[in-house]
Design a protein around this motif. Structure first.
Motif, PDB file in Angstrom:
ATOM      1  N   UNK A   3      28.986  17.134   2.113  1.00 28.39           N
ATOM      2  CA  UNK A   3      30.049  17.202   3.119  1.00 28.39           C
ATOM      3  C   UNK A   3      29.765  18.329   4.120  1.00 28.39           C
ATOM      4  N   UNK A   4      29.281  19.473   3.610  1.00 29.22           N
ATOM      5  CA  UNK A   4      28.950  20.587   4.502  1.00 29.22           C
ATOM      6  C   UNK A   4      27.903  20.164   5.532  1.00 29.22           C
ATOM      7  N   UNK A   5      26.873  19.478   5.073  1.00 29.67           N
ATOM      8  CA  UNK A   5      25.823  19.045   5.996  1.00 29.67           C
ATOM      9  C   UNK A   5      26.384  18.061   7.034  1.00 29.67           C
ATOM     10  N   UNK A   6      27.264  17.143   6.602  1.00 24.85           N
ATOM     11  CA  UNK A   6      27.822  16.186   7.554  1.00 24.85           C
ATOM     12  C   UNK A   6      28.637  16.899   8.627  1.00 24.85           C
ATOM     13  N   UNK A   7      29.442  17.873   8.220  1.00 26.69           N
ATOM     14  CA  UNK A   7      30.279  18.605   9.177  1.00 26.69           C
ATOM     15  C   UNK A   7      29.407  19.358  10.189  1.00 26.69           C
ATOM     16  N   UNK A   8      28.364  20.026   9.695  1.00 32.36           N
ATOM     17  CA  UNK A   8      27.483  20.784  10.584  1.00 32.36           C
ATOM     18  C   UNK A   8      26.681  19.846  11.483  1.00 32.36           C
ATOM     19  N   UNK A   9      26.258  18.714  10.953  1.00 29.17           N
ATOM     20  CA  UNK A   9      25.527  17.730  11.769  1.00 29.17           C
ATOM     21  C   UNK A   9      26.382  17.236  12.930  1.00 29.17           C
ATOM     22  N   UNK A  10      27.690  17.080  12.687  1.00 25.66           N
ATOM     23  CA  UNK A  10      28.587  16.560  13.721  1.00 25.66           C
ATOM     24  C   UNK A  10      28.698  17.495  14.911  1.00 25.66           C
ATOM     25  N   UNK A  11      28.459  18.783  14.708  1.00 27.40           N
ATOM     26  CA  UNK A  11      28.515  19.732  15.822  1.00 27.40           C
ATOM     27  C   UNK A  11      27.104  20.128  16.256  1.00 27.40           C
ATOM     28  N   UNK A  12      26.121  19.284  15.859  1.00 30.00           N
ATOM     29  CA  UNK A  12      24.713  19.458  16.253  1.00 30.00           C
ATOM     30  C   UNK A  12      24.140  20.779  15.761  1.00 30.00           C
ATOM     31  N   UNK A  56      22.744  23.139  12.141  1.00 37.50           N
ATOM     32  CA  UNK A  56      21.737  22.989  11.098  1.00 37.50           C
ATOM     33  C   UNK A  56      22.128  23.864   9.916  1.00 37.50           C
ATOM     34  N   UNK A  57      21.889  23.359   8.703  1.00 38.99           N
ATOM     35  CA  UNK A  57      22.141  24.147   7.506  1.00 38.99           C
ATOM     36  C   UNK A  57      20.889  24.127   6.641  1.00 38.99           C
ATOM     37  N   UNK A  58      20.382  25.315   6.324  1.00 37.66           N
ATOM     38  CA  UNK A  58      19.172  25.454   5.517  1.00 37.66           C
ATOM     39  C   UNK A  58      19.421  26.471   4.416  1.00 37.66           C
ATOM     40  N   UNK A  59      18.446  26.627   3.533  1.00 37.44           N
ATOM     41  CA  UNK A  59      18.603  27.619   2.471  1.00 37.44           C
ATOM     42  C   UNK A  59      17.243  28.148   2.060  1.00 37.44           C
ATOM     43  N   UNK A  60      17.265  29.319   1.456  1.00 39.07           N
ATOM     44  CA  UNK A  60      16.056  29.941   0.902  1.00 39.07           C
ATOM     45  C   UNK A  60      16.409  30.462  -0.483  1.00 39.07           C
ATOM     46  N   UNK A  61      15.638  30.067  -1.477  1.00 42.84           N
ATOM     47  CA  UNK A  61      15.951  30.431  -2.859  1.00 42.84           C
ATOM     48  C   UNK A  61      14.816  31.224  -3.482  1.00 42.84           C
ATOM     49  N   UNK A  62      15.194  32.304  -4.192  1.00 44.73           N
ATOM     50  CA  UNK A  62      14.247  33.093  -4.977  1.00 44.73           C
ATOM     51  C   UNK A  62      14.867  33.353  -6.349  1.00 44.73           C
ATOM     52  N   UNK A  63      14.132  34.056  -7.195  1.00 47.10           N
ATOM     53  CA  UNK A  63      14.656  34.399  -8.522  1.00 47.10           C
ATOM     54  C   UNK A  63      15.824  35.374  -8.443  1.00 47.10           C
ATOM     55  N   UNK A  64      15.985  36.029  -7.298  1.00 43.49           N
ATOM     56  CA  UNK A  64      17.054  37.029  -7.166  1.00 43.49           C
ATOM     57  C   UNK A  64      18.230  36.532  -6.337  1.00 43.49           C
TER      58      UNK A  64
END
Length: 489
Positions: free
Chosen positions: A446-455, A457-465
Motif C-alpha cells: 500500500x505504501x508503494x502504491x500511495x507513493x507511486x500515485x504522487x510520482x 519513489x520508495x527504496x530501502x537499504x538493509x544491513x545487519x545493524x
C-alpha cells in the motif's frame, strides 16, 4: 532472409564515409546507392558516374554473390568474404577482396561492401580485414559490441561493452576472451563456442554481476564467414535490457495489485455487511453476559470482537488497493505532516522502550504535491514496521532533506534492528509477503502504491545493524511553493 545490421540511414552512411578503404552501398535492385572517396579514387571516377548505376559496371563477382545482390529476398549469408575484380573504365580488371554485409537501413534493404585491392599478390588476410573493419565502427554503436578473431582473441571492443563486462579495452585487446572477460557468465562463453561449432548466429538472454548489480543483456553472436565457409571471426553484440526487465518485474507487481484490487472491490462490502450484523449482536450478547456475571463467556465475546475488528482492518487494507485515492492532492510541507504525527509515533515507541530521533530540517523545505492522509499512512506504517523490527529497545531515526540533483524531498526512516534477511529482500513489497506472525503483508504494498500515485519513489537499504527506508517525493518549484505558502498565511 537474414540480416547483419538494422540501422538508421545516417549510421550506414557514416560507416561508408569514415572507412579508410573503398566502400560502397548497393541497394536491393543492384544499383550503387553510395560510394566513398576511396572507391571513386581507386577507379578514377566522379560520384555522378557511379551512384545510381548498376554495380556490374564496376565490380565483377561470382555467380552466387550476384544472386545475393540481385535477389535479396532469398536466404543468403548475412555476412561473407568474397573475391572478385574492380572494373576500371578502361576495361582493366583489378583483383580485390571484400567483406559484404546485408541488412536494413530505415526499413530498406542494402548490401554494404568494404573492398581492398590485391596489389602484387599481397592479399590481406581475413583476420586483417576483421581488424580494420572492427576498429572503424565498433565505437560508434550505442550497444555493447566486440570482435573476436578465429582464435578467440579480442580484436576490438567499444566503451559500452567495457562497461557491461567490467573491463578496460587496453587490458583485453589481443587476449583470449575466456581469460579477459571474467565477468561474462559461462552461459555467454558457451554461446560463442556453439556459434563457432555450428557456424550460425546464436542469441540468448543472459545475466551476470557488475559492481554489485545484476546486468541483463541480450547477447547476439554472429560468425564472420569467408568465401570458403570458414569462420574467420565473430561479431558479438550486447544489448542492455536490465531496465526493461526491472520495469517488467514492476509491472507484474502492479498487475498483481490490480487483480487484488478487483477482488477486493467485489467482495469487501459483501464481507463487511454480515460482519457488522455479527458484531452488533455480539455486543448485545457481551452486555447481557456481563449483567448476568458470566465472566468466562464474557471473555469469549471479547476475543470474538477483537478478531472481527482484525478482519475489518484487513478488508480496509484490501480497499486501499482496490482504487486510487479519491482525495485531492494539494501543496503541503512534509515537515508539517511529520511533526503532526510525532506524538503518535513517540507514544508507540515508548511502549517498546525505543528512542525517537527526529532530525528537523534547519531550513524550510519546498512544498510537495500530495494528499496528507496518504502520506500519514505511509510514514506511520514505516515507523511501525521499524518499531516492530527492533522489539524492545533501540533507536528510530527520522530525517528530512532536500535532494537538489533529483529535485525531490527525501524522508529517511531508519531503525537499529537486525535487518532484512538477504533471502527475502526482493519480496518485501509484494502483496501478502510478511515476516510478522500476525502481519497481513499489505502494508508496504500500500505504501508503494500511495507513493507511486504522487510520482515518488520508495527504496530501502538493509544491513545487519538495521534498515533504512527512503521515500523520495518530487518537490514543487520554489516559486510555486513560496507563492502558495504566502497565500495560506
Amino acid at each position: 532472409m537474414t540480416i547483419a545490421f538494422d540501422l538508421k540511414a545516417e549510421q550506414l552512411l557514416d560507416w561508408v564515409y569514415k572507412a579508410e578503404y573503398a566502400a560502397i552501398i548497393i541497394d536491393g535492385g543492384g544499383r550503387i546507392a553510395l560510394a566513398n572517396s576511396s572507391f571513386l579514387s581507386l577507379l578514377k571516377l566522379e560520384r555522378s558516374q557511379v551512384e545510381r548505376v548498376s554495380y556490374k559496371r564496376f565490380l565483377s563477382v561470382s555467380a552466387d554473390v550476384k544472386k545475393c545482390l540481385l535477389y535479396p529476398h532469398l536466404d543468403h549469408p548475412r555476412s561473407r568474404w568474397l573475391e572478385g575484380h574492380f572494373i576500371h573504365p578502361s576495361g582493366e580488371k583489378l583483383p580485390m577482396t571484400a567483406h559484404m554485409m546485408s541488412g536494413y537501413a530505415d526499413e530498406q534493404y542494402f548490401h554494404l561492401l568494404f573492398c581492398t585491392p590485391m596489389i602484387q599478390n599481397a592479399t590481406p588476410s581475413p583476420s586483417q580485414m576483421v581488424n580494420r573493419f572492427a576498429h572503424q565502427w565498433v565505437n560508434d554503436l550505442e550497444i555493447g559490441a566486440f570482435f573476436l578473431d578465429d582464435k578467440g582473441q579480442v580484436v576490438a571492443i567499444n566503451h559500452k561493452a567495457c562497461s557491461l563486462l567490467g573491463c578496460c579495452a587496453d587490458d583485453v585487446i589481443q587476449r583470449n576472451y575466456r581469460e579477459s572477460f571474467r565477468l561474462l557468465s559461462e552461459e555467454g562463453k558457451e554461446l560463442i563456442s556453439t556459434s563457432a561449432r555450428t557456424k550460425s548466429s546464436e542469441a540468448r538472454e543472459i545475466s551476470w554481476g557488475v559492481k554489485g548489480r545484476e546486468v541483463v543483456v541480450m547477447m547476439d553472436v554472429r560468425p564472420l564467414i569467408d568465401h570458403e565457409v570458414r569462420v574467420e571471426g565473430f561479431c558479438i553484440t550486447l544489448l542492455d535490457i536490465t531496465k526493461i526487465r526491472a520495469m517488467e518485474h514492476e509491472l507484474e507487481g502492479q498487475n498483481r495489485l490490480s487483480m487484488i484490487g478487483q477482488i477486493a472491490a467485489g467482495t469487501a462490502h459483501e464481507i463487511r455487511n454480515p460482519l457488522t450484523s455479527i458484531r452488533g449482536f455480539l455486543q448485545v450478547l457481551k452486555h447481557t453476559l456481563n449483567e448476568n456475571l458470566h465472566i468466562k463467556e464474557y471473555g469469549y465475546t471479547e476475543i470474538m470482537l477483537r478478531e472481527i475488528d482484525r478482519i475489518n482492518h484487513l478488508v480496509g487494507e484490501f480497499l486501499h488497493l482496490s482504487r486510487p485515492d479519491v482525495h485531492k492532492k494539494e501543496p503541503l510541507r512534509i515537515e508539517n505532516v511529520i511533526e503532526r504525527m510525532l506524538p503518535v509515533i513517540q507514544s508507540e515507541a515508548n511502549l517498546h522502550n525505543i528512542k525517537v530521533n527526529y532530525q528537523q530540517p534547519t531550513l524550510s523545505l519546498p512544498m510537495v504535491l500530495a494528499e496528507e492522509k496518504g502520506l500519514k499512512q505511509v510514514f506511520l506504517n514505516l515507523c511501525k514496521n521499524s518499531i516492530d523490527a527492533m522489539g524492545n529497545g533501540g533507536t528510530l531515526s527520522i530525517c528530512l532533506r532536500r535532494n537538489e540533483s533529483k529535485r525531490s524531498i527525501q524522508i529517511e526512516v531508519a531503525d537499529t534492528g537486525a535487518g532484512i534477511p538477504v533471502t527475502v529482500v526482493d519480496q518485501i513489497f509484494e502483496p501478502f509477503f510478511t515476516t510478522k506472525e500476525n502481519g497481513t503483508g499489505l502494508g508496504l504494498a500500500i505504501c508503494r502504491r500511495i507513493i507511486d500515485e504522487i510520482e515518488g519513489e520508495i527504496t530501502f537499504h538493509s544491513t545487519d545493524s538495521g534498515v533504512t527506508f527512503c521515500v523520495s517525493i518530487p518537490m514543487l518549484a520554489d516559486e510555486e511553493g513560496n507563492s502558495k505558502e504566502g497565500q495560506g498565511e
